[in-house]
Design a protein around this motif. Structure first.
Motif, PDB file in Angstrom:
ATOM      1  N   VAL A 257     -48.142 -62.172 129.074  1.00 13.87           N
ATOM      2  CA  VAL A 257     -47.521 -60.876 129.368  1.00 13.87           C
ATOM      3  C   VAL A 257     -48.507 -60.074 130.207  1.00 13.87           C
ATOM      4  CG1 VAL A 257     -46.564 -58.750 128.418  1.00 13.87           C
ATOM      5  CG2 VAL A 257     -46.235 -60.931 127.201  1.00 13.87           C
ATOM      6  N   THR A 258     -48.141 -59.768 131.431  1.00 15.65           N
ATOM      7  CA  THR A 258     -49.022 -59.011 132.317  1.00 15.65           C
ATOM      8  C   THR A 258     -48.702 -57.525 132.218  1.00 15.65           C
ATOM      9  OG1 THR A 258     -47.538 -59.204 134.206  1.00 15.65           O
ATOM     10  CG2 THR A 258     -49.148 -60.968 133.899  1.00 15.65           C
ATOM     11  N   GLY A 259     -49.631 -56.716 132.713  1.00 20.58           N
ATOM     12  CA  GLY A 259     -49.434 -55.273 132.689  1.00 20.58           C
ATOM     13  C   GLY A 259     -50.595 -54.578 133.367  1.00 20.58           C
ATOM     14  N   PRO A 260     -50.530 -53.264 133.515  1.00 25.02           N
ATOM     15  CA  PRO A 260     -51.618 -52.531 134.167  1.00 25.02           C
ATOM     16  C   PRO A 260     -52.937 -52.702 133.402  1.00 25.02           C
ATOM     17  CG  PRO A 260     -49.674 -51.145 133.890  1.00 25.02           C
ATOM     18  CD  PRO A 260     -49.426 -52.378 133.088  1.00 25.02           C
ATOM     19  N   SER A 261     -54.015 -52.839 134.132  1.00 27.53           N
ATOM     20  CA  SER A 261     -55.326 -52.935 133.489  1.00 27.53           C
ATOM     21  C   SER A 261     -55.768 -51.553 133.023  1.00 27.53           C
ATOM     22  CB  SER A 261     -56.358 -53.516 134.460  1.00 27.53           C
ATOM     23  OG  SER A 261     -56.537 -52.649 135.565  1.00 27.53           O
ATOM     24  N   ILE A 262     -56.462 -51.513 131.891  1.00 20.01           N
ATOM     25  CA  ILE A 262     -57.051 -50.261 131.429  1.00 20.01           C
ATOM     26  C   ILE A 262     -58.576 -50.275 131.572  1.00 20.01           C
ATOM     27  CG2 ILE A 262     -55.161 -49.773 129.852  1.00 20.01           C
ATOM     28  CD1 ILE A 262     -56.955 -50.730 127.557  1.00 20.01           C
ATOM     29  N   GLU A 263     -59.122 -51.429 131.920  1.00 30.39           N
ATOM     30  CA  GLU A 263     -60.563 -51.539 132.168  1.00 30.39           C
ATOM     31  C   GLU A 263     -60.810 -52.816 132.952  1.00 30.39           C
ATOM     32  OE1 GLU A 263     -62.968 -53.797 130.552  1.00 30.39           O
ATOM     33  OE2 GLU A 263     -64.681 -52.856 131.519  1.00 30.39           O
ATOM     34  N   LYS A 264     -61.685 -52.726 133.955  1.00 28.56           N
ATOM     35  CA  LYS A 264     -62.080 -53.886 134.759  1.00 28.56           C
ATOM     36  C   LYS A 264     -63.592 -53.888 134.907  1.00 28.56           C
ATOM     37  CE  LYS A 264     -58.078 -54.156 137.891  1.00 28.56           C
ATOM     38  NZ  LYS A 264     -57.667 -53.989 139.311  1.00 28.56           N
ATOM     39  N   SER A 265     -64.145 -55.081 134.941  1.00 25.88           N
ATOM     40  CA  SER A 265     -65.590 -55.200 135.158  1.00 25.88           C
ATOM     41  C   SER A 265     -65.909 -56.604 135.629  1.00 25.88           C
ATOM     42  CB  SER A 265     -66.362 -54.895 133.868  1.00 25.88           C
ATOM     43  OG  SER A 265     -65.983 -55.804 132.841  1.00 25.88           O
ATOM     44  N   ILE A 266     -67.044 -56.727 136.312  1.00 23.24           N
ATOM     45  CA  ILE A 266     -67.563 -58.036 136.708  1.00 23.24           C
ATOM     46  C   ILE A 266     -68.889 -58.254 136.001  1.00 23.24           C
ATOM     47  CG2 ILE A 266     -68.482 -59.436 138.600  1.00 23.24           C
ATOM     48  CD1 ILE A 266     -66.428 -58.204 140.429  1.00 23.24           C
ATOM     49  N   ALA A 267     -68.991 -59.340 135.271  1.00 23.93           N
ATOM     50  CA  ALA A 267     -70.195 -59.651 134.513  1.00 23.93           C
ATOM     51  C   ALA A 267     -70.911 -60.837 135.150  1.00 23.93           C
ATOM     52  CB  ALA A 267     -69.847 -59.981 133.068  1.00 23.93           C
ATOM     53  N   PRO A 268     -72.186 -60.678 135.526  1.00 24.37           N
ATOM     54  CA  PRO A 268     -72.961 -61.843 135.955  1.00 24.37           C
ATOM     55  C   PRO A 268     -73.283 -62.710 134.746  1.00 24.37           C
ATOM     56  CG  PRO A 268     -74.370 -59.913 135.814  1.00 24.37           C
ATOM     57  CD  PRO A 268     -72.977 -59.435 135.530  1.00 24.37           C
ATOM     58  N   LEU A 269     -73.553 -63.980 134.965  1.00 24.57           N
ATOM     59  CA  LEU A 269     -73.873 -64.890 133.869  1.00 24.57           C
ATOM     60  C   LEU A 269     -75.320 -65.343 133.980  1.00 24.57           C
ATOM     61  CD1 LEU A 269     -70.724 -64.953 133.803  1.00 24.57           C
ATOM     62  CD2 LEU A 269     -70.907 -67.353 133.115  1.00 24.57           C
ATOM     63  N   ARG A 270     -76.010 -65.310 132.853  1.00 27.71           N
ATOM     64  CA  ARG A 270     -77.389 -65.793 132.813  1.00 27.71           C
ATOM     65  C   ARG A 270     -77.714 -66.312 131.426  1.00 27.71           C
ATOM     66  NH1 ARG A 270     -79.252 -60.385 133.747  1.00 27.71           N
ATOM     67  NH2 ARG A 270     -80.528 -61.116 135.481  1.00 27.71           N
ATOM     68  N   SER A 271     -78.694 -67.202 131.380  1.00 27.73           N
ATOM     69  CA  SER A 271     -79.331 -67.613 130.134  1.00 27.73           C
ATOM     70  C   SER A 271     -80.760 -67.094 130.182  1.00 27.73           C
ATOM     71  CB  SER A 271     -79.339 -69.131 129.974  1.00 27.73           C
ATOM     72  OG  SER A 271     -78.025 -69.656 129.932  1.00 27.73           O
ATOM     73  N   PHE A 272     -81.205 -66.450 129.107  1.00 31.63           N
ATOM     74  CA  PHE A 272     -82.551 -65.872 129.081  1.00 31.63           C
ATOM     75  C   PHE A 272     -83.081 -65.915 127.656  1.00 31.63           C
ATOM     76  CE2 PHE A 272     -85.424 -62.354 128.240  1.00 31.63           C
ATOM     77  CZ  PHE A 272     -86.336 -62.452 129.281  1.00 31.63           C
ATOM     78  N   VAL A 273     -84.335 -66.342 127.511  1.00 31.16           N
ATOM     79  CA  VAL A 273     -85.013 -66.316 126.213  1.00 31.16           C
ATOM     80  C   VAL A 273     -86.449 -65.877 126.437  1.00 31.16           C
ATOM     81  CG1 VAL A 273     -85.727 -67.614 124.173  1.00 31.16           C
ATOM     82  CG2 VAL A 273     -83.595 -68.220 125.340  1.00 31.16           C
ATOM     83  N   THR A 274     -86.920 -64.967 125.605  1.00 30.38           N
ATOM     84  CA  THR A 274     -88.331 -64.601 125.632  1.00 30.38           C
ATOM     85  C   THR A 274     -88.993 -65.070 124.341  1.00 30.38           C
ATOM     86  OG1 THR A 274     -89.900 -62.804 126.085  1.00 30.38           O
ATOM     87  CG2 THR A 274     -88.102 -62.308 124.565  1.00 30.38           C
ATOM     88  N   GLU A 275     -90.218 -65.501 124.457  1.00 34.81           N
ATOM     89  CA  GLU A 275     -91.019 -65.902 123.304  1.00 34.81           C
ATOM     90  C   GLU A 275     -92.366 -65.180 123.379  1.00 34.81           C
ATOM     91  OE1 GLU A 275     -91.545 -70.120 123.303  1.00 34.81           O
ATOM     92  OE2 GLU A 275     -89.416 -70.564 123.099  1.00 34.81           O
ATOM     93  N   PRO A 276     -92.893 -64.732 122.238  1.00 39.03           N
ATOM     94  CA  PRO A 276     -92.331 -64.739 120.891  1.00 39.03           C
ATOM     95  C   PRO A 276     -91.368 -63.574 120.693  1.00 39.03           C
ATOM     96  CG  PRO A 276     -94.487 -63.711 120.837  1.00 39.03           C
ATOM     97  CD  PRO A 276     -94.266 -64.157 122.270  1.00 39.03           C
ATOM     98  N   MET A 277     -90.680 -63.569 119.564  1.00 38.50           N
ATOM     99  CA  MET A 277     -89.788 -62.458 119.239  1.00 38.50           C
ATOM    100  C   MET A 277     -90.468 -61.442 118.317  1.00 38.50           C
ATOM    101  SD  MET A 277     -86.095 -64.426 118.883  1.00 38.50           S
ATOM    102  CE  MET A 277     -85.286 -63.023 118.136  1.00 38.50           C
ATOM    103  N   ARG A 278     -91.742 -61.682 118.021  1.00 35.75           N
ATOM    104  CA  ARG A 278     -92.532 -60.704 117.265  1.00 35.75           C
ATOM    105  C   ARG A 278     -93.886 -60.538 117.937  1.00 35.75           C
ATOM    106  NH1 ARG A 278     -95.287 -60.872 111.147  1.00 35.75           N
ATOM    107  NH2 ARG A 278     -96.223 -58.790 111.353  1.00 35.75           N
ATOM    108  N   TYR A 279     -94.319 -59.291 118.054  1.00 35.53           N
ATOM    109  CA  TYR A 279     -95.676 -58.990 118.498  1.00 35.53           C
ATOM    110  C   TYR A 279     -96.189 -57.849 117.638  1.00 35.53           C
ATOM    111  CZ  TYR A 279     -99.611 -57.344 121.261  1.00 35.53           C
ATOM    112  OH  TYR A 279    -100.868 -56.955 121.649  1.00 35.53           O
ATOM    113  N   GLY A 280     -97.236 -58.129 116.835  1.00 31.03           N
ATOM    114  CA  GLY A 280     -97.738 -57.104 115.920  1.00 31.03           C
ATOM    115  C   GLY A 280     -96.632 -56.679 114.974  1.00 31.03           C
ATOM    116  N   GLN A 281     -96.323 -55.398 114.967  1.00 34.19           N
ATOM    117  CA  GLN A 281     -95.271 -54.872 114.104  1.00 34.19           C
ATOM    118  C   GLN A 281     -93.980 -54.596 114.870  1.00 34.19           C
ATOM    119  OE1 GLN A 281     -95.673 -55.141 110.942  1.00 34.19           O
ATOM    120  NE2 GLN A 281     -97.773 -55.837 111.364  1.00 34.19           N
ATOM    121  N   LEU A 282     -93.852 -55.165 116.073  1.00 30.17           N
ATOM    122  CA  LEU A 282     -92.622 -55.074 116.851  1.00 30.17           C
ATOM    123  C   LEU A 282     -91.841 -56.379 116.713  1.00 30.17           C
ATOM    124  CD1 LEU A 282     -90.680 -53.924 119.028  1.00 30.17           C
ATOM    125  CD2 LEU A 282     -92.257 -54.846 120.754  1.00 30.17           C
TER     126      LEU A 282
END
Length: 395
Positions: A257-282
């Motif tokens: 069922v088609t109809g008027p859009s209420i929101e449109k966006s373009i999302a880029p795609l990426r894979s990203f990982v940072t290491e480590p996920m802890r530093y000190g108390q962060l």
């Protein structure tokens, strides 16, 4: 400067920051949430809403199950179409005895804010100029609200402020290692006030990927693969619907069922990982530490697993006087992150058309889809990964 103190400073008032805050409050662990946007902006963001069952159970555990169980749409699997006529079901329930649920992130955020209102939590909005200090000794956060300088002394900082937030950048480059893959296409997405299809559908097509998803009984989310240089204004409603329907098998297209859009966006795609996920108390949580392409619907679920691990670690610290779980947070979280990152990369590669892809590449991917539709062993492996890697207690 206005000075205050808490046990845990949480940077970011999205779903991960607010869920972590709620779980900590329920354990009697004092915390403050700092969010750069207005409350209205946070509550208006419309994002992914496909929940692994471990996420559903964690939200229930936090006392957020009532509305979710009433309005969420439980699925046994996701359907895939290719070649104009072939389909298969990523049959999660048959092979893993699990389900997943379609329940929009906007609704999750509304539920979280309502729970915090009932608690009278300290959630500060329109926070600007956030800086993290002294992460290895006695951490504190400085920021401004309406030009007034603040200092928040704390014992732990949870960086839940997303890919573009300040938390990851507070870790010295000398101890940080980043891994990234940027995909050569984006997703053009449309939200419409139309009844969605009964199932979530992935479509593999020679012209590019398409996706039919759900937000509520009268709210549909559709995507089509597009060029990275495209702009939202290049995509009229007419062009979008025509492209979507051309990529679908005829019988499936006829049910949209088609109809008027209420929101449109373009999302880029990426894979990203940072290491480590802890530093000190962060401690980094969610998109502050990792990004996956949305193909496998894993981004929000990965953030929720990080919340679970950090919540357990802080309960260990403050209720059990043990640093064991906190010391293992990065190791345990990254195991699930990398398993999920690999799966999201694989399914993205399988279902999209890459600019340099040859006819040989296309035929091998079609053959792989056909093999999965015929092999219970292959389907079992796929169902385990699509259904979500387990979130386990660890000691």
């Amino acid at each position: 400067m206005i000075e205050s103190k808490t046990q845990v400073a949480i940077i970011g008032g999205g779903p991960s920051g607010m869920l972590l805050s709620l779980l900590l409050h329920q354990e009697g662990i004092d915390n403050v949430v700092l969010e750069r946007s207005t409350r209205e902006h946070v509550l208006s963001r419309i994002r992914a809403g496909v929940l692994e069952w471990s996420t559903v159970e964690l939200l229930r555990r936090a006392g957020l199950g009532t509305r979710m169980d009433l309005e969420g749409h439980v699925h046994n699997g996701t359907r895939v179409a290719w070649g104009g006529a072939h389909t298969l079901l990523f049959d999660i329930h048959t092979y893993t005895d699990r389900h997943f649920m379609a329940y929009g992130q906007t609704a999750i955020t509304e539920d979280l804010y309502q729970a915090h209102d009932a608690l009278g939590s300290d959630v500060q909005h329109q926070v600007d100029q956030v800086e993290l200090h002294d992460l290895t000794d006695q951490p504190y956060v400085t920021y401004t609200i309406n030009g007034q300088a603040h200092r928040l002394n704390c014992e732990v900082i949870a960086g839940c402020d997303g890919f573009h937030g300040v938390s990851r950048g507070a870790i010295p480059a000398s101890v940080q290692r980043n891994f990234e893959k940027v995909y050569p296409f984006g997703w053009m997405g449309v939200l419409s006030e139309t009844p969605p299809l009964d199932d979530i559908w992935y479509i593999q097509h020679p012209d590019g990927f398409a996706l039919a998803s759900q937000r509520s009984p009268m709210l549909s989310r559709y995507y089509v693969q597009c060029d990275l240089n495209d702009r939202v204004q290049d995509w009229s409603d007419e062009r979008f619907w025509q492209t979507l329907l051309e990529r679908m098998p005829p019988e499936l297209a006829a049910s949209v069922v088609t109809g008027p859009s209420i929101e449109k966006s373009i999302a880029p795609l990426r894979s990203f990982v940072t290491e480590p996920m802890r530093y000190g108390q962060l401690f980094l949580v969610g998109d502050a530490a990792h990004i996956v392409p949305p193909t496998g619907a894993k981004g929000l679920n990965l953030a929720m697993s990080d919340v679970y691990y950090l919540w357990r670690a802080l309960v260990g610290r403050y209720r059990e006087n043990s640093e064991h779980l906190a010391d293992r947070y990065s190791q345990v979280a990254l195991k699930r992150v990398w398993d999920t990152t690999r799966f999201s990369w694989w399914v993205t590669t399988l279902l999209h058309r890459f600019p340099d892809q040859t006819d040989f590449d296309m035929r091998t991917r079609l053959s792989e889809l056909q093999y999965m539709s015929e092999s219970p062993v292959a389907m079992h492996q796929l169902a385990e990964q699509y259904g979500g890697f387990p979130i386990e207690d660890w000691g």
